[in-house]
Design a protein around this motif. Sequence first.
Motif, PDB file in Angstrom:
ATOM      1  N   ALA A   1      -3.393  -6.611 -89.355  1.00  0.00           N
ATOM      2  CA  ALA A   1      -4.350  -5.579 -89.784  1.00  0.00           C
ATOM      3  C   ALA A   1      -5.572  -5.651 -88.874  1.00  0.00           C
ATOM      4  O   ALA A   1      -6.183  -4.635 -88.542  1.00  0.00           O
ATOM      5  CB  ALA A   1      -4.752  -5.798 -91.236  1.00  0.00           C
TER       6      ALA A   1
ATOM      7  N   GLY B   1      -3.863  -9.491-105.804  1.00  0.00           N
ATOM      8  CA  GLY B   1      -2.888 -10.580-105.745  1.00  0.00           C
ATOM      9  C   GLY B   1      -3.147 -11.661-106.779  1.00  0.00           C
ATOM     10  O   GLY B   1      -2.238 -12.404-107.147  1.00  0.00           O
TER      11      GLY B   1
ATOM     12  N   ASP C   1      -2.081 -12.027 -85.369  1.00  0.00           N
ATOM     13  CA  ASP C   1      -3.101 -12.338 -84.350  1.00  0.00           C
ATOM     14  C   ASP C   1      -3.469 -13.817 -84.395  1.00  0.00           C
ATOM     15  O   ASP C   1      -3.983 -14.368 -83.418  1.00  0.00           O
ATOM     16  CB  ASP C   1      -4.345 -11.460 -84.571  1.00  0.00           C
ATOM     17  CG  ASP C   1      -4.921 -11.597 -85.975  1.00  0.00           C
ATOM     18  OD1 ASP C   1      -5.957 -12.237 -86.138  1.00  0.00           O
ATOM     19  OD2 ASP C   1      -4.290 -11.087 -86.924  1.00  0.00           O
TER      20      ASP C   1
ATOM     21  N   GLY D   1      -5.238 -12.653-100.798  1.00  0.00           N
ATOM     22  CA  GLY D   1      -5.732 -13.068 -99.482  1.00  0.00           C
ATOM     23  C   GLY D   1      -4.772 -12.877 -98.319  1.00  0.00           C
ATOM     24  O   GLY D   1      -5.082 -13.237 -97.184  1.00  0.00           O
TER      25      GLY D   1
ATOM     26  N   GLY E   1      -3.856 -10.072 -97.048  1.00  0.00           N
ATOM     27  CA  GLY E   1      -4.310  -8.960 -96.201  1.00  0.00           C
ATOM     28  C   GLY E   1      -3.864  -7.570 -96.635  1.00  0.00           C
ATOM     29  O   GLY E   1      -3.888  -6.630 -95.838  1.00  0.00           O
ATOM     30  N   LYS E   2      -3.503  -7.415 -97.901  1.00  0.00           N
ATOM     31  CA  LYS E   2      -3.017  -6.112 -98.396  1.00  0.00           C
ATOM     32  C   LYS E   2      -4.079  -5.021 -98.227  1.00  0.00           C
ATOM     33  O   LYS E   2      -3.804  -3.938 -97.710  1.00  0.00           O
ATOM     34  CB  LYS E   2      -2.609  -6.217 -99.876  1.00  0.00           C
ATOM     35  CG  LYS E   2      -1.474  -7.197-100.132  1.00  0.00           C
ATOM     36  CD  LYS E   2      -1.106  -7.288-101.596  1.00  0.00           C
ATOM     37  CE  LYS E   2      -2.183  -7.873-102.480  1.00  0.00           C
ATOM     38  NZ  LYS E   2      -2.553  -9.262-102.189  1.00  0.00           N
ATOM     39  N   THR E   3      -5.293  -5.336 -98.689  1.00  0.00           N
ATOM     40  CA  THR E   3      -6.368  -4.344 -98.593  1.00  0.00           C
ATOM     41  C   THR E   3      -6.650  -3.989 -97.137  1.00  0.00           C
ATOM     42  O   THR E   3      -6.835  -2.822 -96.794  1.00  0.00           O
ATOM     43  CB  THR E   3      -7.653  -4.877 -99.268  1.00  0.00           C
ATOM     44  OG1 THR E   3      -7.344  -5.174-100.627  1.00  0.00           O
ATOM     45  CG2 THR E   3      -8.783  -3.850 -99.210  1.00  0.00           C
ATOM     46  N   CYS E   4      -6.656  -4.998 -96.271  1.00  0.00           N
ATOM     47  CA  CYS E   4      -6.932  -4.743 -94.846  1.00  0.00           C
ATOM     48  C   CYS E   4      -5.849  -3.866 -94.210  1.00  0.00           C
ATOM     49  O   CYS E   4      -6.158  -3.024 -93.371  1.00  0.00           O
ATOM     50  CB  CYS E   4      -7.078  -6.064 -94.092  1.00  0.00           C
ATOM     51  SG  CYS E   4      -8.617  -6.924 -94.508  1.00  0.00           S
TER      52      CYS E   4
ATOM     53  N   THR F   1      -9.419  -7.711-104.332  1.00  0.00           N
ATOM     54  CA  THR F   1      -9.198  -6.477-105.089  1.00  0.00           C
ATOM     55  C   THR F   1      -9.238  -6.787-106.583  1.00  0.00           C
ATOM     56  O   THR F   1      -8.693  -7.797-107.036  1.00  0.00           O
ATOM     57  CB  THR F   1      -7.823  -5.871-104.715  1.00  0.00           C
ATOM     58  OG1 THR F   1      -7.797  -5.667-103.302  1.00  0.00           O
ATOM     59  CG2 THR F   1      -7.563  -4.555-105.432  1.00  0.00           C
TER      60      THR F   1
HETATM   61  N1  LIG Z   1      -7.012 -12.756 -88.673  1.00  0.00           N
HETATM   62  C1  LIG Z   1      -6.662 -11.861 -89.591  1.00  0.00           C
HETATM   63  N2  LIG Z   1      -7.261 -11.860 -90.790  1.00  0.00           N
HETATM   64  C2  LIG Z   1      -6.873 -10.940 -91.700  1.00  0.00           C
HETATM   65  C3  LIG Z   1      -5.858  -9.988 -91.431  1.00  0.00           C
HETATM   66  N3  LIG Z   1      -5.689  -9.216 -92.529  1.00  0.00           N
HETATM   67  C4  LIG Z   1      -6.571  -9.660 -93.446  1.00  0.00           C
HETATM   68  N4  LIG Z   1      -7.294 -10.697 -92.951  1.00  0.00           N
HETATM   69  C5  LIG Z   1      -8.338 -11.461 -93.657  1.00  0.00           C
HETATM   70  O1  LIG Z   1      -7.770 -12.057 -94.801  1.00  0.00           O
HETATM   71  C6  LIG Z   1      -8.684 -12.036 -95.895  1.00  0.00           C
HETATM   72  C7  LIG Z   1      -8.048 -11.366 -97.103  1.00  0.00           C
HETATM   73  O2  LIG Z   1      -7.791 -10.010 -96.796  1.00  0.00           O
HETATM   74  P1  LIG Z   1      -7.575  -8.920 -97.952  1.00  0.00           P
HETATM   75  O3  LIG Z   1      -7.119  -7.668 -97.308  1.00  0.00           O
HETATM   76  O4  LIG Z   1      -8.753  -8.841 -98.853  1.00  0.00           O
HETATM   77  O5  LIG Z   1      -6.384  -9.614 -98.772  1.00  0.00           O
HETATM   78  P2  LIG Z   1      -5.637  -9.072-100.089  1.00  0.00           P
HETATM   79  O6  LIG Z   1      -4.211  -9.416 -99.940  1.00  0.00           O
HETATM   80  O7  LIG Z   1      -5.970  -7.645-100.316  1.00  0.00           O
HETATM   81  O8  LIG Z   1      -6.301  -9.968-101.246  1.00  0.00           O
HETATM   82  P3  LIG Z   1      -6.426  -9.644-102.837  1.00  0.00           P
HETATM   83  O9  LIG Z   1      -7.152  -8.364-102.953  1.00  0.00           O
HETATM   84  O10 LIG Z   1      -7.180 -10.791-103.421  1.00  0.00           O
HETATM   85  O11 LIG Z   1      -5.018  -9.582-103.364  1.00  0.00           O
HETATM   86  C8  LIG Z   1      -9.932 -11.322 -95.385  1.00  0.00           C
HETATM   87  O12 LIG Z   1     -10.868 -12.318 -95.012  1.00  0.00           O
HETATM   88  C9  LIG Z   1      -9.476 -10.563 -94.166  1.00  0.00           C
HETATM   89  O13 LIG Z   1     -10.488 -10.397 -93.214  1.00  0.00           O
HETATM   90  C10 LIG Z   1      -5.229 -10.018 -90.132  1.00  0.00           C
HETATM   91  O14 LIG Z   1      -4.333  -9.241 -89.779  1.00  0.00           O
HETATM   92  N5  LIG Z   1      -5.675 -10.985 -89.267  1.00  0.00           N
END
Ligand SMILES: Nc1nc2c(ncn2[C@@H]2O[C@H](COP(=O)(O)OP(=O)(O)OP(=O)(O)O)[C@@H](O)[C@H]2O)c(=O)[nH]1
Length: 203
Positions: free
Chosen positions: A153, A67, A125, A19, A21-24, A41
């Motif tokens: 992201a 994650g 942000d 959570g 934001g790696k994927t984003c 993911t």
């Molecule tokens: N406000 C904000 N939200 C973000 C940002 N990056 C990601 N998010 C939010 O955070 C949540 C998790 O983002 P992911 O990119 O799925 O996180 P992850 O680290 O890939 O998670 P896993 O795949 O479970 O390991 C989502 O609801 C996104 O919309 C950011 O830069 N700003």
Amino acid sequence: MSMEDYDYLFKIVLIGNAGVGKTCLVRRFTQGLFPPGQGATIGVDFMIKTVEIKGEKVKLQIWDTAGQERFRSITQSYYRSANALILTYDITCEDSFRCLPEWLREIEQYANNQVVTILVGNKIDLAEKREVLRQRAEDFAESQSMLYLETSAKESDNVEKLFLDLACELIREAKQNKLDNNDTAPMLGEGKTISYLTCCSIN
Ligand SMILES: Nc1nc2c(ncn2[C@@H]2O[C@H](COP(=O)(O)OP(=O)(O)OP(=O)(O)O)[C@@H](O)[C@H]2O)c(=O)[nH]1
């Protein structure tokens, strides 16, 4: 391997709590998108982007790992061949910062010792929800000899910079290793010692 379409090939792996934001970050960089409702993911995801740096084509293989704890044994197997690791936490989530020593132990255990690691504090942000002060993160990164960068992201802050800075650093190290290897090769009485980081530029 054909070298026709790039000068360097680097493997970058993103790790960090679920959570953060790696994927984003990966989607923003590779596709210019901030996808809504991004699901967690499952295992590992893979994307490619080729960038040009000072006239050289650099192909980045970007691996986005899950994650969640239950995928740990799968994701660990991707560390070994990584040229760079992007260790990500969420600046609005103290817990994701507190887990960093645990991630560093994983790196110590599974990554190769030449890996370049950058610590990334994502979601800047959401400044009003910040739980981890920048100075604290910078101090921590410095104490662990990591680079540090804060990103969003969502707003696309520093995302391009993150990947391009990493690519520059990897090129710098590859060139340095190539020099070092050229120096030591005659003494070994055999072919060049090719470290993983330089293999793609020497072939
Ligand atoms: N406000 C904000 N939200 C973000 C940002 N990056 C990601 N998010 C939010 O955070 C949540 C998790 O983002 P992911 O990119 O799925 O996180 P992850 O680290 O890939 O998670 P896993 O795949 O479970 O390991 C989502 O609801 C996104 O919309 C950011 O830069 N700003």
